[in-house]
Design a protein around this motif. Structure first.
Motif, mmCIF file in Angstrom:
data_model
loop_
_atom_site.group_PDB
_atom_site.id
_atom_site.type_symbol
_atom_site.label_atom_id
_atom_site.label_comp_id
_atom_site.label_asym_id
_atom_site.label_seq_id
_atom_site.Cartn_x
_atom_site.Cartn_y
_atom_site.Cartn_z
ATOM 1 N N GLU A 113 0.863 -1.181 0.000
ATOM 2 C CA GLU A 113 0.000 0.000 0.000
ATOM 3 C C GLU A 113 0.900 1.232 0.000
ATOM 4 O O GLU A 113 1.793 1.351 0.839
ATOM 5 N N HIS A 114 0.680 2.141 -0.949
ATOM 6 C CA HIS A 114 1.474 3.353 -1.055
ATOM 7 C C HIS A 114 0.599 4.583 -0.857
ATOM 8 O O HIS A 114 -0.639 4.483 -0.774
ATOM 9 N N LEU A 115 1.258 5.725 -0.793
ATOM 10 C CA LEU A 115 0.584 6.999 -0.592
ATOM 11 C C LEU A 115 0.895 7.933 -1.760
ATOM 12 O O LEU A 115 2.039 8.012 -2.215
ATOM 13 N N GLU A 116 -0.124 8.639 -2.225
ATOM 14 C CA GLU A 116 0.054 9.715 -3.201
ATOM 15 C C GLU A 116 -0.206 11.043 -2.506
ATOM 16 O O GLU A 116 -1.271 11.255 -1.927
ATOM 17 N N LEU A 117 0.783 11.929 -2.536
ATOM 18 C CA LEU A 117 0.649 13.272 -1.975
ATOM 19 C C LEU A 117 0.526 14.252 -3.135
ATOM 20 O O LEU A 117 1.385 14.271 -4.027
ATOM 21 N N THR A 118 -0.539 15.056 -3.129
ATOM 22 C CA THR A 118 -0.784 15.996 -4.222
ATOM 23 C C THR A 118 -0.777 17.422 -3.696
ATOM 24 O O THR A 118 -1.385 17.721 -2.662
ATOM 25 N N PHE A 119 -0.079 18.290 -4.427
ATOM 26 C CA PHE A 119 -0.047 19.716 -4.123
ATOM 27 C C PHE A 119 -0.603 20.474 -5.316
ATOM 28 O O PHE A 119 -0.149 20.304 -6.449
ATOM 29 N N THR A 176 5.070 7.741 -1.956
ATOM 30 C CA THR A 176 5.898 7.118 -0.939
ATOM 31 C C THR A 176 5.221 5.838 -0.468
ATOM 32 O O THR A 176 4.046 5.581 -0.773
ATOM 33 N N GLY A 177 5.957 5.050 0.295
ATOM 34 C CA GLY A 177 5.411 3.825 0.844
ATOM 35 C C GLY A 177 6.403 3.195 1.802
ATOM 36 O O GLY A 177 7.600 3.498 1.772
ATOM 37 N N GLY A 178 5.916 2.323 2.650
ATOM 38 C CA GLY A 178 6.771 1.674 3.626
ATOM 39 C C GLY A 178 7.734 0.689 2.993
ATOM 40 O O GLY A 178 7.468 0.130 1.924
ATOM 41 N N PHE A 179 8.870 0.469 3.653
ATOM 42 C CA PHE A 179 9.854 -0.519 3.210
ATOM 43 C C PHE A 179 10.760 -0.861 4.383
ATOM 44 O O PHE A 179 10.800 -0.151 5.389
ATOM 45 N N ASP A 180 11.505 -1.952 4.217
ATOM 46 C CA ASP A 180 12.348 -2.471 5.297
ATOM 47 C C ASP A 180 13.686 -2.878 4.696
ATOM 48 O O ASP A 180 13.733 -3.699 3.773
ATOM 49 N N THR A 181 14.785 -2.296 5.187
ATOM 50 C CA THR A 181 16.112 -2.636 4.670
ATOM 51 C C THR A 181 16.862 -3.588 5.599
ATOM 52 O O THR A 181 18.043 -3.827 5.396
ATOM 53 N N GLY A 182 16.196 -4.097 6.595
ATOM 54 C CA GLY A 182 16.854 -4.986 7.550
ATOM 55 C C GLY A 182 17.356 -4.253 8.773
ATOM 56 O O GLY A 182 17.262 -4.771 9.892
ATOM 57 N N ALA A 213 8.948 9.877 3.987
ATOM 58 C CA ALA A 213 7.910 10.914 4.094
ATOM 59 C C ALA A 213 8.363 12.179 3.378
ATOM 60 O O ALA A 213 7.586 12.820 2.655
ATOM 61 N N ARG A 214 9.618 12.557 3.569
ATOM 62 C CA ARG A 214 10.162 13.735 2.894
ATOM 63 C C ARG A 214 10.143 13.556 1.378
ATOM 64 O O ARG A 214 9.940 14.518 0.632
ATOM 65 N N CYS A 215 10.334 12.338 0.930
ATOM 66 C CA CYS A 215 10.329 12.048 -0.505
ATOM 67 C C CYS A 215 9.014 12.462 -1.149
ATOM 68 O O CYS A 215 9.003 13.063 -2.227
ATOM 69 N N ALA A 216 7.895 12.140 -0.513
ATOM 70 C CA ALA A 216 6.590 12.462 -1.092
ATOM 71 C C ALA A 216 6.437 13.963 -1.294
ATOM 72 O O ALA A 216 5.959 14.423 -2.350
ATOM 73 N N VAL A 217 6.847 14.763 -0.295
ATOM 74 C CA VAL A 217 6.740 16.218 -0.392
ATOM 75 C C VAL A 217 7.686 16.753 -1.462
ATOM 76 O O VAL A 217 7.303 17.582 -2.305
ATOM 77 N N ASP A 218 8.908 16.266 -1.447
ATOM 78 C CA ASP A 218 9.920 16.725 -2.398
ATOM 79 C C ASP A 218 9.477 16.478 -3.836
ATOM 80 O O ASP A 218 9.580 17.364 -4.699
ATOM 81 N N LEU A 219 8.956 15.295 -4.112
ATOM 82 C CA LEU A 219 8.538 14.969 -5.476
ATOM 83 C C LEU A 219 7.326 15.784 -5.902
ATOM 84 O O LEU A 219 7.251 16.249 -7.051
ATOM 85 N N ALA A 220 6.369 15.965 -4.990
ATOM 86 C CA ALA A 220 5.192 16.764 -5.336
ATOM 87 C C ALA A 220 5.592 18.193 -5.685
ATOM 88 O O ALA A 220 5.057 18.790 -6.635
ATOM 89 N N LEU A 221 6.547 18.753 -4.959
ATOM 90 C CA LEU A 221 6.980 20.118 -5.226
ATOM 91 C C LEU A 221 7.761 20.221 -6.527
ATOM 92 O O LEU A 221 7.589 21.181 -7.288
ATOM 93 N N TRP A 222 8.640 19.257 -6.817
ATOM 94 C CA TRP A 222 9.355 19.270 -8.089
ATOM 95 C C TRP A 222 8.383 19.111 -9.255
ATOM 96 O O TRP A 222 8.523 19.776 -10.299
ATOM 97 N N ASP A 223 7.405 18.234 -9.099
ATOM 98 C CA ASP A 223 6.417 18.021 -10.163
ATOM 99 C C ASP A 223 5.630 19.305 -10.425
ATOM 100 O O ASP A 223 5.437 19.719 -11.574
ATOM 101 N N TRP A 224 5.187 19.950 -9.342
ATOM 102 C CA TRP A 224 4.432 21.198 -9.482
ATOM 103 C C TRP A 224 5.299 22.293 -10.108
ATOM 104 O O TRP A 224 4.866 23.003 -11.009
ATOM 105 N N TRP A 225 6.526 22.426 -9.634
ATOM 106 C CA TRP A 225 7.397 23.498 -10.117
ATOM 107 C C TRP A 225 7.733 23.313 -11.596
ATOM 108 O O TRP A 225 7.719 24.257 -12.382
#
Length: 358
Positions: A27-33, A44-50, A92-104
């Motif tokens: 399950e992932h999240l879409e953040l829209t600005f 963004t979405g959850g993950f586990d690197t060990g 979490a920061r990734c979702a915001v960063d990508l939404a802002l780059w996409d908008w800009w």
């Protein structure tokens, strides 16, 4: 101006097994600005690197707490935004960063890769992934990939719980299949190996002869990533003199600080936007890697076209793209990341260049 958050599911056509477990659905999240008639999206979405783990529920709580604070902030003023984004976890920061780059990018009517001054027209072949399993199951998965696309770069997951003998059997079988395919198609094939931290240092050393005999061109994250940076670095430093192929760090490399400490002991690092916190840090890491003559991979987790399309903005700088997760989804809600043969190209449309599938 407004922010919104929604959940969506992603289902794999073929579940992927690695040394840490098997994934069939996430399950992932879409953040829209939205502002001034333009809407930017981030994923963004959850993950586990060990050694580090994030749940999608945790990320949703972080973002829901942040959004009210963004209401009066100029989205083009990244300096003003930085203190608000810094406390967030990287995904979490990734979702915001990508939404802002996409908008800009949409507002400026330019793809993000052009804002970075890159040549987004250069296509690069992506690897496709073979998860762990029996020899027959792995060879069957390889044939399924070849029915889907003319893949020339194969990434084989090793670090099996069944031990190095099983890993060697997989290596031998896949290498033989690639050799036969190369002869039939009259084009070279490339075999990569990713152990996802499934080996000890001694096992990684012991596997070197088999890896070399199989023609493996790179070895990714052979030993488990460690929270102690000194111990983590020491493991790569100890293996490097024994590794005849390119040695690549993935789970051990999250940000610029990690890149700098690992650079003397590896040949490359795997940038993943969920680890780096988005394109801003990944772009910085890519520029520094160039100066250090460090090769780059750009990878994915169980990500959709949206997240992989964001990663594709950096394709002109990437030697080893590993953006195949969306090719193994049955319910991807996005489109815009074109594939010609096995070659990806950065989306040409403004922003991230990705839209909702019709």
């Amino acid at each position: 101006m407004g922010w919104s958050l929604r959940r969506f599911s992603l289902t794999k056509a073929v579940p992927l097994a690695i040394s840490r477990g098997t994934t069939a659905q996430v399950e992932h999240l879409e953040l829209t600005f939205s502002m001034d008639g333009y809407s930017g999206r981030g994923e963004t979405g959850g993950f586990d690197t060990g050694h580090r783990a994030f749940s999608t529920d945790q990320l949703a709580l972080e973002l829901e707490a942040l959004l009210p604070k963004l209401g009066d902030v100029d989205p083009a003023d990244r300096q003003q935004l930085a203190p608000l984004l810094q406390p967030l976890s990287p995904p979490a920061r990734c979702a915001v960063d990508l939404a802002l780059w996409d908008w800009w990018g949409q507002r400026l009517e330019q793809p993000v890769w052009r804002l970075f001054g890159l040549d987004g027209h250069r296509p690069v072949a992506t690897s496709v992934t073979l998860g762990l399993g029996s020899v027959d199951a792995v060879l069957s998965r390889l044939q399924r990939w070849w029915r889907q696309l003319p893949a020339t770069r194969i990434k084989l997951k090793l670090g099996s719980a069944d031990g190095c003998d099983h890993d060697r059997a997989l290596l031998e079988a896949v290498a033989q299949a690639l050799q036969e395919q190369a002869q039939q198609q009259q084009q070279p094939m490339e075999l990569q190996v990713d152990a996802n931290g499934g080996w000890s240092l001694d096992q990684a050393k012991a596997m070197q002869t088999s890896l070399h005999q199989a023609g493996v061109v790179l070895l990714e994250q052979p030993m488990a990533a460690l929270l102690d940076p000194d111990r983590d670095t020491a493991a790569f430093a100890a293996l490097k003199p024994h590794c005849a192929m390119a040695l690549v760090a993935d789970e051990s490399c999250w940000d610029l600080q990690d890149l700098l400490r690992l650079a003397p002991h590896v040949d490359g690092v795997n940038l993943k936007l969920l680890k780096s916190g988005g394109l801003s840090e990944a772009w910085l890491m890519a520029q520094v890697a160039q100066r250090l003559d460090l090769n780059l991979m750009i990878g994915c987790y169980s990500d959709s076209v949206l997240l992989n399309g964001a990663a594709a903005q950096l394709l002109p700088l990437i030697r080893w793209p590993d953006l195949d997760s969306h090719l193994n989804l049955v319910d991807d809600p996005y489109q815009g990341l074109d594939l010609v043969g096995d070659q990806l190209r950065a989306p040409a449309a403004a922003g991230l260049g990705i839209s909702r599938a019709s």
